[in-house]
Design a protein around this motif. Structure first.
Motif, PDB file in Angstrom:
ATOM      1  N   THR A   1      -8.654  50.776  59.036  1.00 39.92           N
ATOM      2  CA  THR A   1      -7.237  51.118  59.172  1.00 39.92           C
ATOM      3  C   THR A   1      -7.008  52.597  58.878  1.00 39.92           C
ATOM      4  O   THR A   1      -6.320  53.293  59.631  1.00 39.92           O
ATOM      5  N   VAL A   2      -7.602  53.094  57.806  1.00 42.07           N
ATOM      6  CA  VAL A   2      -7.456  54.508  57.451  1.00 42.07           C
ATOM      7  C   VAL A   2      -8.107  55.391  58.516  1.00 42.07           C
ATOM      8  O   VAL A   2      -7.554  56.434  58.893  1.00 42.07           O
ATOM      9  N   ALA A   3      -9.270  54.970  59.025  1.00 43.68           N
ATOM     10  CA  ALA A   3      -9.926  55.735  60.091  1.00 43.68           C
ATOM     11  C   ALA A   3      -9.023  55.821  61.319  1.00 43.68           C
ATOM     12  O   ALA A   3      -8.899  56.887  61.929  1.00 43.68           O
ATOM     13  N   ALA A   4      -8.391  54.704  61.670  1.00 43.07           N
ATOM     14  CA  ALA A   4      -7.474  54.708  62.811  1.00 43.07           C
ATOM     15  C   ALA A   4      -6.308  55.661  62.573  1.00 43.07           C
ATOM     16  O   ALA A   4      -5.913  56.413  63.473  1.00 43.07           O
ATOM     17  N   LEU A   5      -5.769  55.650  61.361  1.00 42.83           N
ATOM     18  CA  LEU A   5      -4.655  56.555  61.048  1.00 42.83           C
ATOM     19  C   LEU A   5      -5.083  58.015  61.150  1.00 42.83           C
ATOM     20  O   LEU A   5      -4.348  58.848  61.703  1.00 42.83           O
ATOM     21  N   PHE A   6      -6.266  58.346  60.630  1.00 46.71           N
ATOM     22  CA  PHE A   6      -6.754  59.719  60.745  1.00 46.71           C
ATOM     23  C   PHE A   6      -6.934  60.101  62.218  1.00 46.71           C
ATOM     24  O   PHE A   6      -6.578  61.203  62.622  1.00 46.71           O
ATOM     25  N   ASP A   7      -7.493  59.191  63.014  1.00 43.59           N
ATOM     26  CA  ASP A   7      -7.679  59.478  64.434  1.00 43.59           C
ATOM     27  C   ASP A   7      -6.349  59.674  65.145  1.00 43.59           C
ATOM     28  O   ASP A   7      -6.212  60.557  65.991  1.00 43.59           O
ATOM     29  N   ILE A   8      -5.378  58.840  64.825  1.00 41.40           N
ATOM     30  CA  ILE A   8      -4.054  58.969  65.452  1.00 41.40           C
ATOM     31  C   ILE A   8      -3.421  60.302  65.074  1.00 41.40           C
ATOM     32  O   ILE A   8      -2.874  61.006  65.924  1.00 41.40           O
ATOM     33  N   ILE A   9      -3.507  60.678  63.814  1.00 41.83           N
ATOM     34  CA  ILE A   9      -2.982  61.977  63.377  1.00 41.83           C
ATOM     35  C   ILE A   9      -3.693  63.099  64.123  1.00 41.83           C
ATOM     36  O   ILE A   9      -3.066  64.066  64.572  1.00 41.83           O
ATOM     37  N   GLY A  10      -5.023  62.962  64.280  1.00 35.80           N
ATOM     38  CA  GLY A  10      -5.785  63.979  65.009  1.00 35.80           C
ATOM     39  C   GLY A  10      -5.338  64.127  66.448  1.00 35.80           C
ATOM     40  O   GLY A  10      -5.248  65.246  66.968  1.00 35.80           O
ATOM     41  N   VAL A  11      -5.038  63.008  67.091  1.00 35.23           N
ATOM     42  CA  VAL A  11      -4.586  63.055  68.486  1.00 35.23           C
ATOM     43  C   VAL A  11      -3.183  63.645  68.574  1.00 35.23           C
ATOM     44  O   VAL A  11      -2.917  64.531  69.385  1.00 35.23           O
ATOM     45  N   VAL A  12      -2.288  63.168  67.717  1.00 32.12           N
ATOM     46  CA  VAL A  12      -0.900  63.625  67.762  1.00 32.12           C
ATOM     47  C   VAL A  12      -0.791  65.113  67.435  1.00 32.12           C
ATOM     48  O   VAL A  12      -0.078  65.862  68.111  1.00 32.12           O
ATOM     49  N   LEU A  13      -1.506  65.554  66.399  1.00 31.17           N
ATOM     50  CA  LEU A  13      -1.433  66.959  65.995  1.00 31.17           C
ATOM     51  C   LEU A  13      -2.450  67.848  66.717  1.00 31.17           C
ATOM     52  O   LEU A  13      -2.471  69.055  66.513  1.00 31.17           O
ATOM     53  N   ASN A  14      -3.313  67.206  67.530  1.00 36.86           N
ATOM     54  CA  ASN A  14      -4.377  67.920  68.231  1.00 36.86           C
ATOM     55  C   ASN A  14      -5.251  68.708  67.247  1.00 36.86           C
ATOM     56  O   ASN A  14      -5.569  69.866  67.473  1.00 36.86           O
TER      57      ASN A  14
END
Length: 127
Positions: free
Chosen positions: A19-32
């Protein structure tokens, strides 16, 4: 402390880590920001390692339970369902970790960019 006793302590770590990995990945995509995707990757690898430990401790816990008590039919069915779901979860988390590791080692751009790994990790979290 035996492996069986550790199972109840560790069982939720891989789920939380995915779950935390997914959140980090989503933040990475959103913030590029690639840093967050790299952190998501590292956390996913830790989740895969802990999933293996949880799987091994689950087998030990099941063996201890079957040795120590008579299991009623309903309890046995629930235990079998729990064991099957747990085994599948371990394999899915490890497979996602290996898939991402392969993508990183092959220097695939989508290893740290896009929605592939955040989406897969999110689906695995729901599972």
């Amino acid at each position: 402390m035996s492996m069986a006793e550790l199972h109840s302590f560790f069982v939720h770590f891989p789920i939380a880590l995915v779950t935390v990995a997914a959140l980090f990945d989503i933040i990475g995509v959103v913030l590029n920001k690639r840093f967050f995707a790299k952190m998501g990757f590292a956390i996913l690898l830790v989740a895969a390692a802990t999933a293996i430990i949880v799987g091994i401790s689950g087998y030990a816990a099941e063996a201890d339970l079957e040795k120590n008590i008579q299991i009623l039919a309903a309890v046995a069915d629930n235990l079998n369902l729990h064991a099957s779901a747990g085994n599948l979860s371990v394999w899915l988390i490890v497979a996602l970790g290996f898939l991402r590791l392969w993508a990183v080692l092959e220097r695939k751009a989508w290893a740290f960019e896009g929605w592939i790994f955040p989406g897969l990790a999110f689906l695995l979290t729901i599972w």
